[in-house]
Design a protein around this motif. Structure first.
Motif, short mmCIF file in Angstrom:
data_model
loop_
_atom_site.label_atom_id
_atom_site.label_comp_id
_atom_site.label_asym_id
_atom_site.label_seq_id
_atom_site.Cartn_x
_atom_site.Cartn_y
_atom_site.Cartn_z
N ALA A 163 0.65 -1.25 -0.08
CA ALA A 163 -0.12 -0.05 -0.11
C ALA A 163 0.69 1.05 0.12
O ALA A 163 0.58 2.34 -0.53
CB ALA A 163 -0.89 0.05 1.07
N ALA A 164 2.01 1.14 0.79
CA ALA A 164 2.80 2.42 0.98
C ALA A 164 3.86 2.59 -0.21
O ALA A 164 4.19 3.53 -0.34
CB ALA A 164 3.54 2.53 2.25
N GLN A 174 -4.80 5.11 8.57
CA GLN A 174 -4.99 5.69 7.17
C GLN A 174 -6.01 4.67 6.33
O GLN A 174 -7.06 5.14 5.97
CB GLN A 174 -3.79 5.91 6.45
N LEU A 175 -5.73 3.43 6.57
CA LEU A 175 -6.47 2.34 5.83
C LEU A 175 -7.86 2.30 6.49
O LEU A 175 -8.88 2.02 5.71
CB LEU A 175 -5.93 1.11 5.75
N GLU A 200 -8.28 5.88 3.67
CA GLU A 200 -7.41 6.81 2.99
C GLU A 200 -6.12 6.11 2.29
O GLU A 200 -6.01 4.93 2.45
CB GLU A 200 -6.60 7.94 3.96
N ARG A 201 -5.38 6.85 1.39
CA ARG A 201 -4.23 6.23 0.55
C ARG A 201 -3.21 6.44 1.67
O ARG A 201 -3.04 7.28 2.64
CB ARG A 201 -4.10 7.07 -0.53
N VAL A 202 -2.42 5.30 1.71
CA VAL A 202 -1.34 5.13 2.61
C VAL A 202 -0.37 5.95 2.26
O VAL A 202 0.13 5.85 0.81
CB VAL A 202 -0.85 3.73 2.82
N THR A 203 0.36 7.03 2.91
CA THR A 203 1.32 7.97 2.44
C THR A 203 2.55 7.34 2.93
O THR A 203 2.80 6.96 4.14
CB THR A 203 1.20 9.19 3.05
#
Length: 280
Positions: free
Chosen positions: A212-213, A229-230, A234-237
Motif C-alpha cells: 500500500a505504501a 489511514q487504511l 485513505e491512501r497510505v502515504t
C-alpha cells in the motif's frame, strides 16, 4: 533484490493495465524474440506473484514467468500524451527485454534474472517448491513452521530461504527479528511455536502495508499511522525511509541505546541489536 511486497504491487499494476485485453508483445533488445512471439496477440488474463516470482497468465495456457533478480525492473506506464490521448509511438529507452503494449498502457521489462514462457505444469512446479507467501490468499504458516522447527540452521538464515517463507528479503528479515526480540543466530528448532506464529502474523500485517505504501514499513509508529489511514479509507502515504536496525550499523538501538551490530549471513548484511535480541 526486490522483496515480495514489490512483486505483488507490480502484479497489481500489470493486472490493472493489461488484464482482459489483447496484448502486443515484442523484444526490442532481441534477447526474448521467441518468447515474445508466443505471447504476441494473446489476451492477458491475470498477473499474480508468489514470493519474488511474477506470473502473467495468457489465453491458450501460456504463462510469462519473471524473476527480477538484483537489477531487474518492470515499469508500467500510461501511453497518454500531454493531450490525454494515447501516443501512437512509445520510444524504447535502454535494454528492454520484453515490451507489453495495449491501447492505453506499455510495460517494459529490463534486466531480469529470469524471463520465460512456461506451461501451467511448470508454474505449479515453481509454486510447489516455494514456501507460504504472507501476501497470497490462504497461505499455510504451518508448512513454514514444520521446516523451521526441524532445522539446525539459524532463524535468520531460514527467513531468507524462499522454500521456507516466500517473499521475505533482508529488510524484512532484520526488522522482523528485531520487532520480536529474537536472536538471529538461534537455530530454527529452538524457536517456540508461539514466537513463530507471532512473527508470521506480523508479516501478514506488515507486507500488505508495504504494498500500500510502496515501501517497507516496520517502525511501530509508521505501522500504526498506516493502519489508521487504511481504517479511514485513505491512501497510505509513504514516510521518510527509516528502520529499527536495517543499515544502522554502529548507531544506537532505538529501544535500549546499544550499538546496532552487523555481520554477513547468507551473503547479505544482517543487522541486529545484541542487547534487545539476546538469546534467552
Amino acid at each position: 533484490m526486490p522483496e515480495g511486497h514489490t512483486l505483488h504491487a507490480l502484479a497489481g499494476s500489470i493486472d490493472r493495465a493489461f488484464a482482459g485485453t489483447t496484448v502486443s508483445a515484442s523484444s526490442p533488445q532481441g534477447r526474448f524474440e521467441d518468447g515474445a512471439a508466443l505471447l504476441d496477440g494473446r489476451v492477458l488474463r491475470e498477473a499474480t506473484a508468489w514470493g519474488k516470482h511474477l506470473f502473467a497468465e495468457f489465453d491458450g495456457d501460456a504463462w510469462l514467468h519473471v524473476h527480477l533478480g538484483l537489477i531487474g525492473k518492470f515499469a508500467v506506464h500510461s501511453r497518454a500524451g500531454h493531450d490525454g490521448m494515447p501516443s501512437a509511438h512509445v520510444p524504447v529507452q535502454g535494454q528492454v527485454r520484453l515490451r507489453l503494449l495495449n491501447d492505453a498502457w506499455v510495460g517494459d521489462l529490463r534486466g531480469p534474472n529470469l524471463c520465460a514462457v512456461v506451461t501451467p505444469d511448470e508454474v505449479a512446479a515453481v509454486h510447489a517448491r516455494l514456501g507460504p507467501d504472507p501476501l497470497r490468499p490462504d497461505p499455510d504458516p504451518d508448512l513454514a513452521w514444520r521446516r523451521i522447527s526441524r532445522s539446525t540452521r539459524s532463524i535468520a538464515e531460514l527467513l531468507m530461504d524462499q522454500a521456507v517463507v516466500a517473499g521475505v528479503g533482508n529488510v524484512y528479515r532484520c526488522e522482523l527479528l528485531f520487532r520480536h526480540r529474537v536472536d538471529p543466530f538461534r537455530p530454527g528448532r529452538e524457536i517456540r511455536p508461539a514466537t513463530w506464529r507471532a512473527m508470521w502474523d506480523d508479516l501478514v500485517t506488515l507486507m500488505p502495508l508495504g504494498v500500500a505504501a510502496g515501501q517497507i514499513l516496520t517502525r511501530q509508529e509508521q505501522v500504526d499511522a498506516a493502519l489508521a489511514q487504511l481504517a479511514r479509507g485513505e491512501r497510505v502515504t509513504a514516510p521518510e525511509r527509516s528502520y529499527n536496525v536495517y543499515k544502522r550499523t554502529g548507531e544506537p538501538c532505538r529501544v535500549c541505546g546499544s550499538r546496532v551490530r552487523t555481520q554477513v549471513l547468507v551473503g547479505r548484511n544482517l543487522f541486529w541489536c545484541g542487547r534487545c535480541q539476546r538469546r534467552r
